[in-house]
Structure formats: C-alpha cells, structure tokens
Design a protein around this motif. Structure first.
Motif: not given
Ligand SMILES: Cc1cc2nc3c(=O)[nH]c(=O)nc-3n(C[C@H](O)[C@H](O)[C@H](O)COP(=O)(O)OP(=O)(O)OC[C@H]3O[C@@H](n4cnc5c(N)ncnc54)[C@H](O)[C@@H]3O)c2cc1C
Length: 458
Positions: A311-321
């Motif tokens: 997202v936002g060009g060079d960010r990672l959105m990560w979901t879990g746990r």
C-alpha cells in the motif's frame, strides 16, 4: 399477537465492540481517509419503509440498494460508519466465501453450489462497478488479482480447488508453479500458488465512506452515534427504539455483525468473535523490490493469518494472528514483524507505522447469515473474514427481497443459525488456531527440508 421486543433499553448494547478499540483508533486507513461528513443522531420519531441497523458494508449496501429502488430508508449506526471491520480490513476483494467451495458442494450439492459461487462473483462485480460508476475518491483499486500461495510442496488440495472452481463452477482461477511464484514473491517459504486474476484490492475505509455517500445520493438517510436499543417486531409497523427517538418501519434489517449483542442475543450468540491484527510498515523503499514485485493481494494460509499487500507505494500491509479474545494490537507487533522476517529475511529491520485490530464475526459453518428471521425482520450478518464481496451480494439480495419479493435469499437457508458455543466455543476455536498454525509450520519446515535435500520441486 404477543408483543415481541428484542433488546433491553438501558443496557449496553454491545459486549464486544467496547473491546475493539475506540471508533477513532488511528490506522493507515484513517490517516489516508477522504473527508467525510459527520452525521447527526436521531432526535425525533421517524416513519420510514426500511430501517437498517448497522453502518458497516452490509448495512450500507442494503440502504443504498433499497433507496435506489425508490423506497424510503434510514440507517442507524451505534458509532461511526465503518468504524470496525468494514473500515479496518485488509481490502482484498475476492470471489467465494469464508467457507471453502468443497465444503459448500458437500452441504448443498453441486448445482446449488454453482449458483452460490455465481452470487459471490456478482458481489465482487458489485464492488468493482460501484467504485467505477460513483467515481468514489481514494479507493485506489489495484487490479492485479490474488495469489493464494502454498508453504508446503503438496499441491493435491490446490489442484482439486483449481479443478472445482476453474472447471466445474465456471470461475476464473489458475495454478502457478513454484518458479513463477518465486519470481514475484522472492521467498523459499513459498511453493506453488492458486491465482485468481480478477480479484483486486482497495482502500477499505474509503470504499465504505464512498458507499455511504452513494446511499445518501440515492436518498437514504444515515445517522451516526445512534444505537438501536430495542426492537418491537410485532405488528405491521416495526418499532426501533434509539436513545432520542423511535423509528417506525415496515421492514427492519439487522446488519450489526458481531456487535448486535444484547439487541438480539440469540443472533449474537451464533457468531464467534475473532479479533485480527493488521499492521502497516513505514516506507520500505527499494528494499521492497528485493522481496516482492507482485502488486496484487497475497495470502499464505487458510487462517486469518499472513494476508498482505503493498500500500502507499512502498509500505507493506500485513494481517494475522487471529484470537478469540481481544488484546491490545501492540502486543502483536513483534509476532507480525517476525512473520514477515521469516518469509522475507531480505527486508531486514521492519518498522511499524500503524497497528490495529478489527473484529470478525464467524458463523460456525463460515457462510453468511442472510434471510428473513421473522415477518419483515431481515438478517445480513456473519460474513467472517470474507466480507467485501459477500456484504455487497447480501445487500443486493436483501434489497431485492424487500422491494421486489425476490427469493434469492432462500439459497442461504441451508446455512442455519447455529449457536457458536459461547466461551467454550471461543476457547475451542483458539486452541484450533494454535494447533492449525503449529501443524502448518511443521509441514512447511518439512517441505523446505525436502527441497534442500532433494532439490527443486515444480
Ligand atoms: C482485520 C480484518 C481483515 C479483513 N480482511 C478482509 C479482506 O481482505 N477481504 C474481505 O472480503 N473481508 C475481510 N474482512 C472481513 C470484512 O471486513 C467483514 O466481513 C465485513 O466488513 C463485515 O461487514 P458488516 O457490515 O457485516 O459488519 P461491521 O463492519 O462490523 O459493521 C456492523 C456495524 O453495526 C453496528 N451496530 C451493531 N449493533 C448496532 C445497534 N444495536 N445499533 C446501531 N448500530 C449497530 C456496529 O457499530 C458496526 O459499525 C476482514 C475483517 C477484519 C476484521
């Protein structure tokens, strides 16, 4: 006829939403949200054709579709529009349901499963079309598909899924071999993948805000900070009591997800609350290219774990746990960054910019709860972690049922309301998540060891 009153005025309506953080919790989404109007509360009695309870994606879609057909509709939201799951999710717009299609075929047979698959696809197309036709700002759909990658070298189950969905159910889906996966996701943790080319991902909160604006443009009225405290379901006109005014409606739609709580405890008891944790990194710059060149959505498990996108060009959105009891999201910062580092060690140190939690309502069969509970009292709920397409589908189905007498909702009758087991059910589910994660990890390690010993797998 005996009066039937749901809810108990004066009691807190919701035992779980108070544990999901404040409506205004800062997330990557709230920081990048488009401007939205603050909406007032209900302050007087209102007469209307349809009253929708709940301002998440399900309620908003019902409200928009009912209004578009010329009926008067009021939506009341206890807090703010899309303050929880609908504005905090990972933003994957996928076909299908939280329940896998193999299980659906077993439950309803092949022909009915094919119809359900087509409805889920229609939900996905609803989202795509709505974004395009309304020109809603800030949603930024990324049309690059969805890769469901395997961490094990056994492709039997995935091949069966490709056959079932791609050939028998008429879906668009294809298998990717290991080399193709690793060409774009540079990790030796990954083997083959199932690719869904027409899936896409979006800015979740801006989509929900855009949907609210579209509903209002169609003449729906939306009130915030207006909890439904009780509902009198008897009589031709249903009565919904809020703190400062009553609504009288021919139809009431319950779209409160797992937050319905004391308003309809019997319904709330059919959903298992599952808290999931989402983080976005600070900008990763050129480092990101060394790990991920694929711009679509990625999942590497069936659990609510390891779903990610850029997202936002060079960010990672990560979901879990996922957990079945609420925790402060910050507690999962270390676990989530460890998950990222395990898969992509080349990214080096990961700095978190935002971390938050959102609440999923899971039915035991993992299918949505869609239908008429009693005369002109409708339910649109239980979308689990697969709610963007299915809330769109449900909103359209329920609006058509109300305004046109359409009976497509009956397709969901086989998926009954089943008590989710209360605290014992939650404890059992938590143990299942731990066991599943451990099992998955063991299989993944064995696959990597086999590859190291015997060479490449394709
Ligand atoms: C972290 C996370 C990631 C996810 N990722 C994805 C994804 O990538 N793709 C996908 O398809 N799905 C995803 N999901 C699932 C998806 O977000 C949900 O299924 C969907 O948003 C549910 O929408 P809803 O309208 O049913 O519920 P909600 O968004 O929970 O909205 C229900 C609303 O009803 C209101 N309400 C309840 N009771 C009352 C009352 N008595 N009076 C007035 N208002 C009331 C609540 O305040 C709430 O705002 C994810 C969910 C989470 C939490």
């Amino acid at each position: 006829m005996a009066r039937q009153v749901l809810g108990a005025a004066g009691r807190p309506i919701d035992s779980v939403s108070s544990t999901s953080g404040p409506a205004t919790a800062s997330t990557w989404y709230t920081d990048t949200a488009v401007a939205a109007p603050a909406r007032g509360t209900v302050t007087s009695d209102i007469d209307v054709d349809v009253c929708v309870v709940g301002g998440g994606l399900a309620g908003l879609t019902v409200a928009r579709e009912v209004a578009r057909r010329g009926w008067s509709v009021v939506l009341i939201e206890a807090r703010e529009i899309a303050w929880n799951a609908s504005g905090r999710n990972t933003g994957f717009v996928l076909p299908g349901f939280a329940c896998d299609m193999e299980a659906i075929v077993k439950r309803v047979g092949f022909d009915d499963a094919k119809v359900l698959w087509a409805l889920s696809e229609a939900g996905l197309e609803y989202v795509r079309t709505t974004i395009r036709e309304t020109g809603m700002p800030g949603v930024d759909p990324v049309e690059e598909g969805w890769l469901k990658v395997a961490k094990s070298d056994n492709a039997d189950d995935d091949l069966a899924t490709v056959r079932l969905i791609g050939q028998d159910l008429g879906g668009q889906i294809e298998g990717w071999p290991v080399e193709r996966v690793r060409d774009v996701l540079k990790s030796n943790h990954y083997f083959h993948a199932v690719y869904t080319p027409h899936a896409f991902h979006i800015h979740a909160l801006n989509y929900a805000l855009g949907l609210a604006a579209a509903a209002e443009a169609a003449a729906a009225r939306i009130f915030e900070n207006t909890p439904a405290l009780s509902i009198d379901t008897a009589g031709v006109r249903k009565r919904v009591v809020t703190p400062s005014g009553r609504l009288r409606a021919d139809h009431v739609v319950l779209a409160g997800n797992v937050h319905l709580g004391n308003l309809v405890p019997r319904i709330a008891g059919t959903l298992m609350p599952v808290w999931t944790y989402v983080m976005t990194t600070k900008p990763l710059g050129g480092r990101l290219e060394s790990a991920i060149t694929y711009r679509g959505a990625v999942s590497d498990t069936d659990l609510a774990d390891n779903h990610y996108r850029i997202v936002g060009g060079d960010r990672l959105m990560w979901t879990g746990r996922a957990t079945t009891w609420p925790h402060d999201a910050k507690r999962f910062a270390h676990a989530l960054t460890t998950d990222i580092r395990e898969v992509y060690p080349q990214l080096g140190g990961i700095e978190i910019e935002h971390i938050w939690t959102g609440l999923i309502g899971n039915s035991l069969h993992r299918m949505p709860q869609i239908g008429e509970l009693s005369t002109r009292i409708w339910l649109a709920s239980g979308f689990g972690g697969h709610g963007i397409n299915t809330t769109a589908m449900a909103g359209d189905i329920i609006a058509r049922a109300i305004t046109e007498g359409d009976d497509t909702w009956r397709r969901f009758v086989p998926f009954e309301l089943v008590w989710s087991g209360g605290a014992i059910g939650r404890a059992a589910a938590q143990v299942h998540y731990w066991w599943y994660r451990h099992n998955e990890r063991t299989k993944a390690k064995q696959a990597r060891r086999r590859e190291a010993e015997y060479g490449s797998v394709s």
